[in-house]
Design an enzyme around this catalytic site. Structure first.
Site, PDB file in Angstrom:
ATOM      1  N   THR A 101     -46.885 -56.996  14.787  1.00 26.59           N
ATOM      2  CA  THR A 101     -46.166 -58.195  14.325  1.00 26.59           C
ATOM      3  C   THR A 101     -44.866 -57.775  13.656  1.00 26.59           C
ATOM      4  OG1 THR A 101     -48.262 -59.309  14.044  1.00 26.59           O
ATOM      5  CG2 THR A 101     -46.392 -60.257  12.864  1.00 26.59           C
ATOM      6  N   CYS A 118     -34.142 -36.314   0.549  1.00 32.95           N
ATOM      7  CA  CYS A 118     -35.336 -36.017   1.349  1.00 32.95           C
ATOM      8  C   CYS A 118     -35.743 -34.562   1.231  1.00 32.95           C
ATOM      9  CB  CYS A 118     -35.107 -36.348   2.802  1.00 32.95           C
ATOM     10  SG  CYS A 118     -34.558 -38.022   3.007  1.00 32.95           S
TER      11      CYS A 118
HETATM   12  N1  PLP Z   1     -31.072 -39.551   9.401  1.00 26.59           N
HETATM   13  C1  PLP Z   1     -30.241 -39.482   8.360  1.00 26.59           C
HETATM   14  C2  PLP Z   1     -28.847 -38.960   8.551  1.00 26.59           C
HETATM   15  C3  PLP Z   1     -30.662 -39.880   7.090  1.00 26.59           C
HETATM   16  O1  PLP Z   1     -29.825 -39.804   6.044  1.00 26.59           O
HETATM   17  C4  PLP Z   1     -31.983 -40.339   6.939  1.00 26.59           C
HETATM   18  C5  PLP Z   1     -32.486 -40.684   5.599  1.00 26.59           C
HETATM   19  O2  PLP Z   1     -32.119 -40.058   4.606  1.00 26.59           O
HETATM   20  C6  PLP Z   1     -32.813 -40.421   8.065  1.00 26.59           C
HETATM   21  C7  PLP Z   1     -32.326 -40.018   9.282  1.00 26.59           C
HETATM   22  C8  PLP Z   1     -34.220 -40.946   7.965  1.00 26.59           C
HETATM   23  O3  PLP Z   1     -34.189 -42.297   7.631  1.00 26.59           O
HETATM   24  P1  PLP Z   1     -35.511 -43.083   7.159  1.00 26.59           P
HETATM   25  O4  PLP Z   1     -36.190 -42.202   6.169  1.00 26.59           O
HETATM   26  O5  PLP Z   1     -35.006 -44.334   6.558  1.00 26.59           O
HETATM   27  O6  PLP Z   1     -36.355 -43.315   8.357  1.00 26.59           O
END
Ligand code: PLP
Length: 682
Positions: free
Chosen positions: A252, A342
């Protein structure tokens, strides 16, 4: 548009952004009024379906595509999976594919979501292609010659429009030329996450096959994203099920998120709306760069302004570690990050490494990123907040506050930690300095401190366990002067006092292990015969003598690294400190134990955020003292801390205080409590 109180400046927009009010209103509307399931046949469902399709139409218009597909996903990571699975499985199913040794190519500075996905599906689907990283030059641009050479063998090539750490933009048309000239069929993914709202996108003008996007990088909620797929490209549904999204992505639909995107697309389409023009964003960047240049003496910018989006500034400072600056900024309300959010926990930036920056810069990069909707007034106030840290940086220019300076007043014993290894710096009253276990990563900082206090490094003792000591010796001499006298641990020198301060001496002591370097409280007796004759290197916990520690080896310093409790039986029993979860329990504990609050953050951080501490101290009228973690051992030797007193130890996040609890326990302090989640969550 970034929410800011007068004391908070969020400058980490590449990690995520807040949801703008008009977007939030649409999200709420899709949860309360237009809440239907787009698959339902009744009117409520039809209304939801209409919102879904209108959003798709608007999104396609923003992407400049009539022909291509736009699918709603949970975010860019899902979009990347979908594209990779589609490309690999299509290749594996195509009987007449002509590539004999397939490769999967990706840029060296790609977000980890890309190479890790390639690796995962390459193995899981059994393609077993070679994974090939495309190098970048010092400006972060992909190596076209490398691509031209290898792309004929490629099943897929993944590049990015804008880098999340540096803001570097790739020239997509140039890339297209190189890729298509050498392989017209290869699947080409361009990660556009950091490009939306910052660079113009026109998908019908370029042969990009897949482009993932994430809503939360541009003021929409987390958990919604979209994937552009070029018309006619292979597509394998990554999520199968009820057949939503024409069977291309089941489940959904996240209609509240999609409603948020709908408003975002409308805002993006407005000529003079909430988003600033590139020219205005460049002015905002310039204002921030000037604030940095006014505040810090040596700023190295890691990307050329003309090659990067204006909303990202990646830099390092010559004599300050990124941690020092991020902590200090945080205490003044300025939120920036080191490298990418990240990869937090990883200290070195692989992006800067790939661009060929030196180790110091890779380890100490700071990323400042703002949003395209941040107002000029917000940027001005953020610049003022950045400039406000200046008094904490230097005492030598006369503006500084001697007590609030980052590591001022460092006569005595200072313990500097880099990746769980300690370097010890001893400074006597007559400004002579002895260093034990010098870590080259800390040299710029040590040099800054030495110069500022007009000290002179006389002796340096190297840890014999460390790797290439010849290079280290050359490095020490070239940084601190040729006259520095260098010893190795275990060198067969006679027992002697190497340096002494008012309350301590560093002695070389003969033992069965060769000479040990030990720190003694003034007047303390020698180590026991039992310790000196021991077959193993003694640890401070073997010594009954009050203030004595062996500093011959990192793992047994007074500073107790997380993992040393495994090896040290004394530490294994030291888990009886109190963990306090919130301000109220902290106040109750302080009152019950008549405790002193001990802030172990750096002096500057402490001074810059006194208002946070007042929440606790005013309530229970207790004494607050500030001894940075690096100076804790000094305070013990000086007698500033008493084993008869109860201490509530705190820092920003609870991490440094936890480490210091262990160290203090090993020094015989028994009545200790930790503010587990730190001041940040008070
Ligand atoms: N690619 C890039 C360049 C990003 O900066 C990020 C997130 O920091 C991602 C991919 C992954 O995005 P998401 O965690 O929102 O799926």
């Amino acid at each position: 548009m970034t929410p800011s109180t007068s004391t908070e400046f969020y400058l980490d927009a590449n990690a995520t952004t807040p949801v703008l009010t008009p977007i939030l209103n649409s999200v709420i509307d899709a949860m309360t009024d237009n809440f239907g399931n787009p698959s339902s046949a009744h009117t409520t469902g039809l209304l939801a379906k209409d919102l879904l399709e209108q959003t798709r139409i608007k999104g396609k218009s923003i992407l400049g595509t009539k022909e291509g597909e736009l699918l709603f996903t949970s975010g860019a990571t899902e979009g990347i999976q979908t594209a990779v699975v589609s490309s690999i499985s299509h290749h594996m199913r195509t009987a007449n594919n002509t590539i004999d040794k397939p490769i999967l190519m990706y840029g060296a500075t790609e977000h980890k979501a890309v190479p890790n996905t390639l690796k995962h599906w390459n193995e899981t689907l059994g393609l077993h292609a070679e994974l090939m990283e495309i190098p970048v030059n010092k400006d972060g641009k992909l190596d076209y010659a490398f691509i031209a050479r290898h792309v004929p063998q490629a099943v897929m090539i993944c590049t990015m429009a804008v880098n999340n750490e540096t803001g570097v933009m790739q020239d997509l048309f140039k890339l297209e030329e190189v890729i298509r000239k050498n392989n017209s069929d290869v699947s080409w993914l361009v990660d556009c996450v950091q490009a939306l709202g910052k660079v113009s996108i026109n998908m019908d003008a370029i042969s990009i096959d897949y482009a993932p996007f994430s809503g939360h990088k541009l003021y929409a909620p987390k958990g919604i994203g979209f994937l552009y797929v070029r018309s006619g490209q292979p597509y394998v549904p990554f999520i199968a099920g009820g057949g939503q999204e024409s069977g291309m992505r089941s489940g959904t639909e996240n209609l509240p998120g999609i409603a948020g995107l709908n408003t975002l697309f409308s805002l993006l389409a407005e000529e003079e709306g909430v988003f600033y023009t590139t020219k205005q964003l460049e002015q905002h960047r310039q204002m921030l760069i000037e604030a940095l240049l006014d505040t810090f003496p040596d700023v190295s910018l890691h990307a050329k302004c003309e090659e990067s989006v204006p909303t990202t500034i990646n830099f390092s400072l010559d004599h300050y570690t990124s941690k020092e600056i991020i902590d200090l900024f945080d205490a003044t309300g300025v939120r920036v990050s080191g490298g990418s959010a990240c990869s937090s926990g990883v200290s070195s930036s692989f992006v800067l490494e790939a661009m060929g920056f030196d180790e110091w810069q890779c380890n100490n990069a700071i990323r400042l990123s703002f949003g395209p909707a941040d107002s000029t007034e917000f940027i001005e106030s953020a610049c003022t907040a950045i400039r406000s840290v200046k008094p904490y940086l230097s005492i030598s220019d006369g503006v500084g506050d001697k007590d609030a300076h980052l590591l001022s007043n460092w006569q005595g014993i200072t313990q500097l930690v880099y990746q769980n290894e300690s370097s010890w710096v001893f400074a006597s009253e007559d400004k002579e300095v002895l260093i034990v276990n010098p870590n080259p990563q800390l040299f710029p900082k040590i040099k800054r401190l030495i110069n500022e206090d007009e000290m002179c490094i006389k002796t340096c003792i190297l840890n014999s366990l460390s790797g290439n000591s010849k290079t280290l010796i050359e490095n020490v001499k070239s940084t601190f002067g040729q006259s520095v006298c260098i010893y190795h641990h275990g060198d067969n020198q006679s027992s002697e006092v190497l340096l002494s301060g008012e309350h301590w001496e560093v002695r070389s002591v003969a033992s069965k292990q060769g000479n040990l370097v030990c720190l003694y409280g003034k007047g303390e007796t020698e180590l026991s015969e039992q310790v000196l004759n021991s077959e193993k290197v003694p640890s401070p916990f073997d010594c009954e003598v009050g203030k004595t520690m062996v500093i011959s080896n990192n793992s047994i310093g007074l500073y107790c690294e997380e993992n040393s409790s495994m090896q040290n039986p004394c530490l294994a029993n030291m888990n009886n400190s109190v963990e306090l979860q919130n301000g109220l329990s902290a106040i109750n504990w302080i009152k019950a134990h008549d405790a002193v609050v001990l802030d172990v953050r750096e002096w500057a951080e402490h001074k810059a955020s006194l208002h946070l501490l007042s929440k606790i101290s005013q309530e229970c009228a207790t004494k607050v003292i500030n001894i940075p973690a690096s100076r804790l051992v000094n305070a013990v030797f000086e007698g500033t801390l008493s084993q008869d007193t109860a201490y509530l130890i705190l820092c920003r996040s609870g991490k440094r205080s936890k480490q210091q609890i262990k160290a203090m326990q090993s020094l015989g302090f028994t009545s200790l409590a930790n503010l587990t989640k730190g001041l940040a969550l008070l």
